[in-house]
Design a protein around this motif. Structure first.
Motif, PDB file in Angstrom:
ATOM      1  N   UNK A  86       4.859  -9.905  -6.697  1.00  0.00           N
ATOM      2  CA  UNK A  86       4.223  -9.817  -8.002  1.00  0.00           C
ATOM      3  C   UNK A  86       5.275  -9.873  -9.111  1.00  0.00           C
ATOM      4  N   UNK A  87       5.215 -10.872  -9.999  1.00  0.00           N
ATOM      5  CA  UNK A  87       6.124 -10.895 -11.151  1.00  0.00           C
ATOM      6  C   UNK A  87       5.823  -9.729 -12.094  1.00  0.00           C
ATOM      7  N   UNK A  88       6.865  -9.083 -12.592  1.00  0.00           N
ATOM      8  CA  UNK A  88       6.658  -7.940 -13.476  1.00  0.00           C
ATOM      9  C   UNK A  88       5.963  -8.331 -14.771  1.00  0.00           C
ATOM     10  N   UNK A  89       6.185  -9.552 -15.246  1.00  0.00           N
ATOM     11  CA  UNK A  89       5.525  -9.997 -16.474  1.00  0.00           C
ATOM     12  C   UNK A  89       4.009  -9.944 -16.341  1.00  0.00           C
TER      13      UNK A  89
ATOM     14  N   UNK B 221       0.845  -1.199   0.000  1.00  0.00           N
ATOM     15  CA  UNK B 221       0.000   0.000   0.000  1.00  0.00           C
ATOM     16  C   UNK B 221       0.883   1.252   0.000  1.00  0.00           C
ATOM     17  N   UNK B 222       0.489   2.272  -0.730  1.00  0.00           N
ATOM     18  CA  UNK B 222       1.338   3.459  -0.869  1.00  0.00           C
ATOM     19  C   UNK B 222       1.608   4.152   0.469  1.00  0.00           C
TER      20      UNK B 222
ATOM     21  N   UNK C 106      -3.429  -7.390  -6.332  1.00  0.00           N
ATOM     22  CA  UNK C 106      -3.192  -5.952  -6.283  1.00  0.00           C
ATOM     23  C   UNK C 106      -4.388  -5.200  -5.684  1.00  0.00           C
ATOM     24  N   UNK C 107      -5.587  -5.735  -5.873  1.00  0.00           N
ATOM     25  CA  UNK C 107      -6.766  -5.106  -5.275  1.00  0.00           C
ATOM     26  C   UNK C 107      -6.712  -5.182  -3.750  1.00  0.00           C
ATOM     27  N   UNK C 108      -6.263  -6.309  -3.209  1.00  0.00           N
ATOM     28  CA  UNK C 108      -6.120  -6.421  -1.757  1.00  0.00           C
ATOM     29  C   UNK C 108      -5.045  -5.467  -1.248  1.00  0.00           C
ATOM     30  N   UNK C 109      -3.954  -5.340  -2.011  1.00  0.00           N
ATOM     31  CA  UNK C 109      -2.894  -4.405  -1.619  1.00  0.00           C
ATOM     32  C   UNK C 109      -3.422  -2.969  -1.652  1.00  0.00           C
ATOM     33  N   UNK C 110      -4.149  -2.618  -2.718  1.00  0.00           N
ATOM     34  CA  UNK C 110      -4.684  -1.258  -2.851  1.00  0.00           C
ATOM     35  C   UNK C 110      -5.632  -0.903  -1.707  1.00  0.00           C
TER      36      UNK C 110
ATOM     37  N   UNK D 174      -2.946   3.625  -5.361  1.00  0.00           N
ATOM     38  CA  UNK D 174      -2.733   3.196  -3.980  1.00  0.00           C
ATOM     39  C   UNK D 174      -1.772   2.048  -3.829  1.00  0.00           C
ATOM     40  N   UNK D 175      -1.130   1.592  -4.930  1.00  0.00           N
ATOM     41  CA  UNK D 175      -0.189   0.476  -4.860  1.00  0.00           C
ATOM     42  C   UNK D 175       1.188   0.942  -5.312  1.00  0.00           C
ATOM     43  N   UNK D 176       2.199   0.588  -4.561  1.00  0.00           N
ATOM     44  CA  UNK D 176       3.593   0.807  -4.951  1.00  0.00           C
ATOM     45  C   UNK D 176       4.229  -0.556  -5.196  1.00  0.00           C
ATOM     46  N   UNK D 177       4.858  -0.728  -6.360  1.00  0.00           N
ATOM     47  CA  UNK D 177       5.551  -1.967  -6.686  1.00  0.00           C
ATOM     48  C   UNK D 177       7.046  -1.678  -6.673  1.00  0.00           C
ATOM     49  N   UNK D 178       7.761  -2.314  -5.753  1.00  0.00           N
ATOM     50  CA  UNK D 178       9.147  -1.942  -5.474  1.00  0.00           C
ATOM     51  C   UNK D 178      10.077  -3.135  -5.607  1.00  0.00           C
ATOM     52  N   UNK D 179      11.327  -2.878  -6.010  1.00  0.00           N
ATOM     53  CA  UNK D 179      12.323  -3.957  -6.030  1.00  0.00           C
ATOM     54  C   UNK D 179      12.630  -4.417  -4.616  1.00  0.00           C
ATOM     55  N   UNK D 180      13.148  -5.638  -4.509  1.00  0.00           N
ATOM     56  CA  UNK D 180      13.344  -6.257  -3.198  1.00  0.00           C
ATOM     57  C   UNK D 180      14.811  -6.575  -2.942  1.00  0.00           C
ATOM     58  N   UNK D 181      15.101  -6.718  -1.666  1.00  0.00           N
ATOM     59  CA  UNK D 181      16.380  -7.239  -1.209  1.00  0.00           C
ATOM     60  C   UNK D 181      16.082  -8.472  -0.357  1.00  0.00           C
ATOM     61  N   UNK D 182      16.478  -9.686  -0.823  1.00  0.00           N
ATOM     62  CA  UNK D 182      17.243  -9.966  -2.047  1.00  0.00           C
ATOM     63  C   UNK D 182      16.371  -9.823  -3.285  1.00  0.00           C
ATOM     64  N   UNK D 183      16.999  -9.653  -4.466  1.00  0.00           N
ATOM     65  CA  UNK D 183      16.213  -9.588  -5.699  1.00  0.00           C
ATOM     66  C   UNK D 183      15.566 -10.933  -6.010  1.00  0.00           C
ATOM     67  N   UNK D 184      14.405 -10.882  -6.672  1.00  0.00           N
ATOM     68  CA  UNK D 184      13.651 -12.086  -7.022  1.00  0.00           C
ATOM     69  C   UNK D 184      13.643 -12.209  -8.547  1.00  0.00           C
ATOM     70  N   UNK D 185      14.287 -13.232  -9.063  1.00  0.00           N
ATOM     71  CA  UNK D 185      14.446 -13.382 -10.513  1.00  0.00           C
ATOM     72  C   UNK D 185      14.008 -14.775 -10.960  1.00  0.00           C
ATOM     73  N   UNK D 186      13.576 -14.835 -12.206  1.00  0.00           N
ATOM     74  CA  UNK D 186      13.250 -16.129 -12.798  1.00  0.00           C
ATOM     75  C   UNK D 186      13.647 -16.134 -14.270  1.00  0.00           C
ATOM     76  N   UNK D 187      13.944 -17.337 -14.761  1.00  0.00           N
ATOM     77  CA  UNK D 187      14.209 -17.558 -16.176  1.00  0.00           C
ATOM     78  C   UNK D 187      12.969 -18.176 -16.820  1.00  0.00           C
ATOM     79  N   UNK D 188      12.681 -17.758 -18.042  1.00  0.00           N
ATOM     80  CA  UNK D 188      11.551 -18.303 -18.793  1.00  0.00           C
ATOM     81  C   UNK D 188      12.104 -19.024 -20.022  1.00  0.00           C
TER      82      UNK D 188
END
Length: 305
Positions: A245-248, A175-176, A233-237, A256-270
């Protein structure tokens, strides 16, 4: 000479454990399967099934023919693929399987491109990566689009070919008004007191979230379950929870939602995955279309569009 469609029916019974299950797998009625098996028994001159309670089981002759039949079907498919690769035309069905975000965000443009270019029939089955890989190995689909998170890697089974087509990442949606929403990077270990919205228990995405947060030293409290990122995202808002949340999977963020990078970073290969004995022109065209679609998405993301 053995009829391969009848052999396929026997192999389906061996795989599913019942005539009804074989019918569902082959998209025919149980009576149709039974008729095929009766004809196969006459062809080989041996009883292949015997009743057990309300069901059936393979006789020793049936079990032997099912094992050999699997090899025969694989060889026939390989021969068809080799013959198909000698032609330049892209025809026939292309069956995709893909994880949720790829199915909803990328595959529609892939299907549209293929139908515009070629006289093909295209289908898509949305499923978790493990299910897609199993369906590919069992020849229920032709091409799989699968993901593998760094924290919960997925192994591509031996006998399948794959190429890396995209690298994705995930952020934490807050939430923002949350105190951490103003930071450039959010340390996940500082979210131990949050409620979370996540996929349902038993799903690969839920397992990924739980493992990721446990690695930060706390057990996540999942108060809300949903299988759609827009619901997360509706629950977060509404100020009720956090979400990974995956960026894809993200389009426009709700107010009302902020999507922020994390520590540690969360990555996946497709990856896009296929069977090497099924790599004719249509399948190669499908693989190329997936790669092109992910390339376009990557270019749009890097240009800020």
């Amino acid at each position: 000479m053995l009829n391969l469609e009848r052999v396929r029916a026997l192999c389906a019974v061996a795989e599913t454990g019942s005539v009804a299950g074989a019918g569902r797998l082959l998209h025919v009625t149980p009576s149709g399967v039974s008729q095929q098996l009766a004809k196969l028994e006459r062809e080989v001159g041996a009883t292949l099934l015997e009743p057990v309670g309300r069901g059936v089981r393979l006789t020793p002759a049936g079990a032997l023919l099912a094992r050999r039949g699997t090899e025969l079907l694989a060889r026939a498919a390989a021969a068809e693929a080799e013959i198909g690769s000698m032609r330049d035309e892209v025809v026939g069905p292309i069956r995709f399987g893909a994880f949720v975000a790829a199915s909803r965000v990328v595959l529609p443009s892939v299907v549209a491109a293929l139908l515009n270019r070629y006289p093909v029939h295209v289908s898509v089955a949305e499923a978790e990566t493990e299910v897609t890989l199993e369906s590919l190995a069992r020849r229920r689909i032709d091409i799989g689009v699968v993901d593998s998170w760094e924290s919960t890697p997925v192994d591509i089974p031996v006998g399948l070919e794959s190429i890396l087509i995209h690298r994705d990442s995930a952020g934490v949606a807050l939430p923002r008004e949350h105190p951490l929403a103003g930071r450039g990077i959010v340390p996940l270990r500082e979210l131990a007191g949050m409620a979370w919205v996540a996929w349902g228990a038993g799903t690969a995405f839920r397992e990924w979230l739980v493992r990721t947060l446990r690695a930060q030293g706390f057990e996540p409290r999942v108060d809300f379950e949903a299988s759609d990122v827009s619901t997360h995202l509706a629950f977060v808002a509404a100020g009720l929870s956090a979400a990974l949340v995956p960026h894809l999977a993200v389009g426009d963020l709700p107010a009302g939602v902020a999507l922020l990078p994390t520590d540690p970073p969360l990555r996946r290969d497709i990856h896009v995955v296929w069977r090497p004995d099924n790599a004719g022109p249509a399948i190669r065209a499908g693989i190329a279309a997936v790669a092109e679609a992910f390339d376009r998405r990557g270019s749009q993301a890097s240009s800020g569009r």
